[in-house]
Design an enzyme around this catalytic site. Structure first.
Site, PDB file in Angstrom:
ATOM      1  CD1 TRP A 266      -0.789  -6.576  -2.881  1.00  0.00           C
ATOM      2  CD2 TRP A 266      -1.002  -7.073  -0.709  1.00  0.00           C
ATOM      3  NE1 TRP A 266      -0.513  -7.907  -2.729  1.00  0.00           N
ATOM      4  CE2 TRP A 266      -0.631  -8.244  -1.406  1.00  0.00           C
ATOM      5  CE3 TRP A 266      -1.192  -7.151   0.664  1.00  0.00           C
ATOM      6  CZ2 TRP A 266      -0.450  -9.471  -0.772  1.00  0.00           C
ATOM      7  CZ3 TRP A 266      -1.004  -8.373   1.300  1.00  0.00           C
ATOM      8  CH2 TRP A 266      -0.638  -9.519   0.581  1.00  0.00           C
TER       9      TRP A 266
ATOM     10  CE  LYS B 137      11.175  -4.275  -4.721  1.00  0.00           C
ATOM     11  NZ  LYS B 137      11.856  -5.473  -5.252  1.00  0.00           N
TER      12      LYS B 137
ATOM     13  CD  GLU C 295      15.563 -15.258  -6.105  1.00  0.00           C
ATOM     14  OE1 GLU C 295      14.874 -15.619  -5.131  1.00  0.00           O
ATOM     15  OE2 GLU C 295      15.367 -14.185  -6.701  1.00  0.00           O
TER      16      GLU C 295
ATOM     17  NE  ARG D  75       4.805   1.615  -0.064  1.00  0.00           N
ATOM     18  CZ  ARG D  75       5.783   1.397   0.790  1.00  0.00           C
ATOM     19  NH1 ARG D  75       7.026   1.548   0.403  1.00  0.00           N
ATOM     20  NH2 ARG D  75       5.536   1.059   2.027  1.00  0.00           N
TER      21      ARG D  75
ATOM     22  CG  HIS E 296      15.024 -40.408  -2.960  1.00  0.00           C
ATOM     23  ND1 HIS E 296      15.254 -41.757  -2.803  1.00  0.00           N
ATOM     24  CD2 HIS E 296      16.243 -39.816  -2.916  1.00  0.00           C
ATOM     25  CE1 HIS E 296      16.547 -41.976  -2.646  1.00  0.00           C
ATOM     26  NE2 HIS E 296      17.175 -40.797  -2.722  1.00  0.00           N
TER      27      HIS E 296
ATOM     28  CE  LYS F  23      12.746 -12.875  -8.760  1.00  0.00           C
ATOM     29  NZ  LYS F  23      13.462 -12.772  -7.541  1.00  0.00           N
TER      30      LYS F  23
ATOM     31  CB  CYS G 203      -0.932   0.093   1.185  1.00  0.00           C
ATOM     32  SG  CYS G 203      -2.072  -1.258   1.335  1.00  0.00           S
TER      33      CYS G 203
ATOM     34  CD  GLU H  62       8.969 -13.059  -7.397  1.00  0.00           C
ATOM     35  OE1 GLU H  62       8.332 -12.468  -6.517  1.00  0.00           O
ATOM     36  OE2 GLU H  62      10.222 -13.143  -7.377  1.00  0.00           O
TER      37      GLU H  62
ATOM     38  CG  ASN I 242       0.181   2.348   3.620  1.00  0.00           C
ATOM     39  OD1 ASN I 242      -0.802   2.450   2.899  1.00  0.00           O
ATOM     40  ND2 ASN I 242       1.367   2.846   3.307  1.00  0.00           N
ATOM     41  N   GLY I 243      -1.297  -0.840   6.469  1.00  0.00           N
ATOM     42  CA  GLY I 243      -1.182  -1.680   7.665  1.00  0.00           C
ATOM     43  C   GLY I 243      -2.512  -2.297   8.031  1.00  0.00           C
TER      44      GLY I 243
HETATM   45  C1  G6P Z   1       7.747  -9.709  -0.896  1.00  0.00           C
HETATM   46  C2  G6P Z   1       8.290  -9.561  -2.302  1.00  0.00           C
HETATM   47  C3  G6P Z   1       9.475 -10.498  -2.506  1.00  0.00           C
HETATM   48  C4  G6P Z   1      10.531 -10.238  -1.453  1.00  0.00           C
HETATM   49  C5  G6P Z   1       9.961 -10.374  -0.037  1.00  0.00           C
HETATM   50  C6  G6P Z   1      10.930  -9.873   1.022  1.00  0.00           C
HETATM   51  O1  G6P Z   1       7.109 -10.922  -0.753  1.00  0.00           O
HETATM   52  O2  G6P Z   1       7.288  -9.822  -3.253  1.00  0.00           O
HETATM   53  O3  G6P Z   1      10.034 -10.278  -3.797  1.00  0.00           O
HETATM   54  O4  G6P Z   1      11.591 -11.133  -1.624  1.00  0.00           O
HETATM   55  O5  G6P Z   1       8.782  -9.583   0.089  1.00  0.00           O
HETATM   56  O6  G6P Z   1      11.111  -8.498   0.859  1.00  0.00           O
HETATM   57  P1  G6P Z   1      12.308  -7.691   1.505  1.00  0.00           P
HETATM   58  O7  G6P Z   1      12.039  -6.257   1.149  1.00  0.00           O
HETATM   59  O8  G6P Z   1      12.246  -7.944   2.991  1.00  0.00           O
HETATM   60  O9  G6P Z   1      13.569  -8.214   0.912  1.00  0.00           O
END
Ligand code: G6P
Length: 609
Positions: free
Chosen positions: A74, A604, A484, A27, A507, A488, A2, A491, A100-101
């Site tokens: 969000w 984000k 990772e 955000r 297994h 990627k 947000c 997402e 926000n929150g």
């Molecule tokens: C969210 C984002 C991820 C990120 C994670 C941690 O879920 O979508 O891409 O890795 O938060 O975020 P940070 O800012 O703590 O690295």
């Protein structure tokens, strides 16, 4: 998560609010809205379920007013609908609030207010606050600031809020408890935002509010105090980022731009830290001297999402180079399992934004129990950076794309440096230390080399873009890279991808292999190379397509596609192998025409549980 924007000054608020929202859209982006001071003591509201562009279309161009607040959402409480979008107002339509929150006790407050006759227009927790502020004003609060203070008293949870009173549009009140808020100081105008990204176009002077702080803002300036009314006298600081950092330039989207920025980002992370003479690094920000470093008996990385995977890579490096037991744990789990906190463990809170609530809560748990915690954070002045006090600044520069790339790479590079430092105060030899320093120095140039081969990676991605499931196979050092890589792809393309240890395939998961299930196999030239070849043979024997990422030559005919990266060092090769996986996910998702920078359902930085 947000975004909040506010403006008060001599200009029209609406265009400034819309532009600020656009900057903060990463955000959260499921709904957007704004409130601007209007006639007859009521703010004028526009809000839509949708993107900022939809809000722009919905706003009356003739809308005038020099004071306003806005929000990009969000969803947490209630679906993404027009009614649930912010701003929210009290029943009289006098008070507008963006938030926000989460107000954790919203349900009980709502029940209480309903019993007293209140009627609510939305399902949100935020609307409760509008009722409480309006009630405080009716009960004779001397100012909006006073009313907000009174209204916040019974509220529990995390928030950043901005409040506009239609009857007193010459000021705005904002407050922070857990969600970031920053004031931008202009000439006869003031800006409010949850991130400097929305301010830097207008001013470089910013005031970062602390948790438990409130500010009253008018066109001439601001006044800060604690929630219980003690003045805090905050002074502006100069923000280190400029408008260009937030512009796309020649790139189609921020993810592509941020992938391309990695050679520079890594160079910044290394700058001034490599110490050739003693074959080590200097990490002064950690506040750890040689004696402290020697006293560390265990290292634990805590982070969420990609930051957690980078922590896993860091833990491998610490064990390998320093021979100190190390592991990584999702920060979201840590505080709930009553963790054993040891005084000779170094805890590292990993976060790009420095705002992730779960990671912040882990740091608070450690601070409460007397654990030694440092941050590995990209967001300068962020909540996690401040709660840790000391740490490793990642120097990746602003990252806008929801899918993290350059920040994750800089996390890995920073952990390689930390592992080297820990190793060199122990038994890592000068020769090995020198080898790692040289390897670190080679990274930016080698990443550039990988980026130059982008078209080949893009072609591979296009070839497999009709797959609905994929495996990412790696082992030991490359296991976090595989995780990772799968993350990627998931997402940004919405295609199911799962990381597997190469030797674990047999297994169970081999049952899934057929010609429609490609596997990306990470096969660096290390002591497990032959084992990786066997895993590929097993996949091939069952008809599974193989995309190998390697820095050496593979047996002829074994794989369908090979993506080659340069040799660095066995320890740091996993960092290089992750770069083609970013490009693979990027081009895979582009082929599917996904919204790369704003994948569905995500945000984000996640500042709620
Ligand atoms: C969210 C984002 C991820 C990120 C994670 C941690 O879920 O979508 O891409 O890795 O938060 O975020 P940070 O800012 O703590 O690295």
């Amino acid at each position: 998560m947000c975004g909040i924007v506010g403006y008060i000054g001599f200009r029209e608020a609406t265009p400034l609010l819309l532009e600020g929202l656009r900057r903060l859209e990463y955000r959260g982006y499921d709904s957007a809205g704004l409130a601007v001071s209007g006639r007859r003591g009521k703010p004028r509201i526009a809000k839509v379920a949708g993107r900022v562009a939809d809000l722009r279309d919905a706003v009356d161009p003739a809308r005038t007013g020099g004071t306003g607040i806005a929000h990009t959402r969000w969803a947490t409480h209630g679906e993404a609908t027009d009614a649930n979008a912010h701003p929210h107002t009290d029943p009289g339509g006098r008070i507008a609030v963006v938030h926000n929150g989460i107000f954790e006790n919203a349900e009980s407050l709502r029940a209480q207010l309903t019993a007293e006759g209140a009627v609510f227009a939305s399902e949100t927790d935020t609307e409760v606050l509008t009722h409480l502020i309006a009630a405080a004003l009716e009960a004779g609060a001397s100012s909006l600031e006073d009313a907000v203070r009174t209204a916040l008293r019974p509220v529990e949870g995390a928030y950043g809020i901005a409040v506009l009173d239609g009857q007193r549009p010459d000021e705005l009140v904002v407050a922070r408890q857990g969600s970031p808020l920053v004031l931008g100081v202009g000439e006869k105008e003031m800006f409010i935002a949850s991130d400097v990204a929305a301010l830097v176009r207008h001013t470089q002077r910013a005031v970062f509010l602390d948790d438990g702080e409130l500010a009253t803002v008018n066109a001439e300036g601001y006044r800060t105090s604690t929630l219980d009314a003690r003045p805090t006298d905050k002074q502006p600081v100069t923000v280190g980022v400029v408008e260009e950092d937030y512009q796309l330039g020649e790139f189609p989207d921020f993810m592509r731009k941020e992938i391309a920025e990695q050679p520079d980002a890594v160079t910044r992370a290394l700058r001034g830290r490599l110490d050739e003479r003693f074959a080590t690094v200097r990490l002064d920000g950690t506040g750890l001297d040689a004696r402290d470093l020697r006293s560390i008996r265990r290292v634990k990385f805590l982070g969420c999402g990609s930051a957690y995977y980078a922590g896993e890579l860091g833990a491998n490096l610490v064990e390998e180079l320093a021979r100190i037991p190390a592991d990584a744990e999702p920060a979201s789990e840590f505080r709930y399992r009553n963790p054993v906190v040891e005084s000779d463990t170094l805890y590292i809170a990993v976060s790009q934004s420095g705002e992730t609530l779960d990671t912040l809560a882990a740091v608070e748990e450690l601070n409460r129990k007397g654990g030694r915690v440092i941050g590995a954070v990209n967001g300068v002045g962020s909540a996690i950076a401040r709660a840790c006090g000391a740490g490793l600044l990642l120097h990746a520069g602003p990252e806008i794309s929801v899918a993290s790339t350059k920040a994750v790479t800089n996390m890995s590079v920073s952990f390689a440096m930390l592992a080297l430092l820990l190793g060199r105060v122990r038994d890592l030899s000068t020769a090995n230390g020198q080898r790692i320093v040289t390897a670190l120095r080679s990274l930016p140039g080698q990443i550039e080399e990988i980026l130059r081969a982008e078209e080949q990676i893009a072609e591979a991605a296009r070839r497999y873009a009709d797959a609905r499931n994929m495996f990412f196979i790696g082992r030991t050092r490359c296991w976090p890279t595989a995780r990772e890589g799968a993350q990627k792809l998931k997402e940004i393309s919405y295609v199911h991808a799962e990381a597997y240890h190469a030797a674990e395939l047999k297994h169970g998961p081999l049952a899934l292999i057929d010609e429609s299930m490609p596997s990306v196999v990470l096969a660096p030239d290390d002591e497990l190379f032959a084992k990786n070849i066997s895993a590929m043979e097993q996949i091939k024997a069952r008809g599974g397509p193989i995309i190998a990422v390697t820095n050496t030559t593979l047996p002829h005919g074994l794989t369908d596609t090979v993506i080659r990266v340069p040799h660095n060092s066995p320890e740091l090769d996993p960092i290089l192998l992750s770069v083609p996986l970013q490009l693979f996910a990027y081009h895979f998702a582009s082929t599917l025409d996904r919204d790369i920078d704003k994948p569905r359902n995500l945000a984000k930085s996640v500042t709620v549980e």
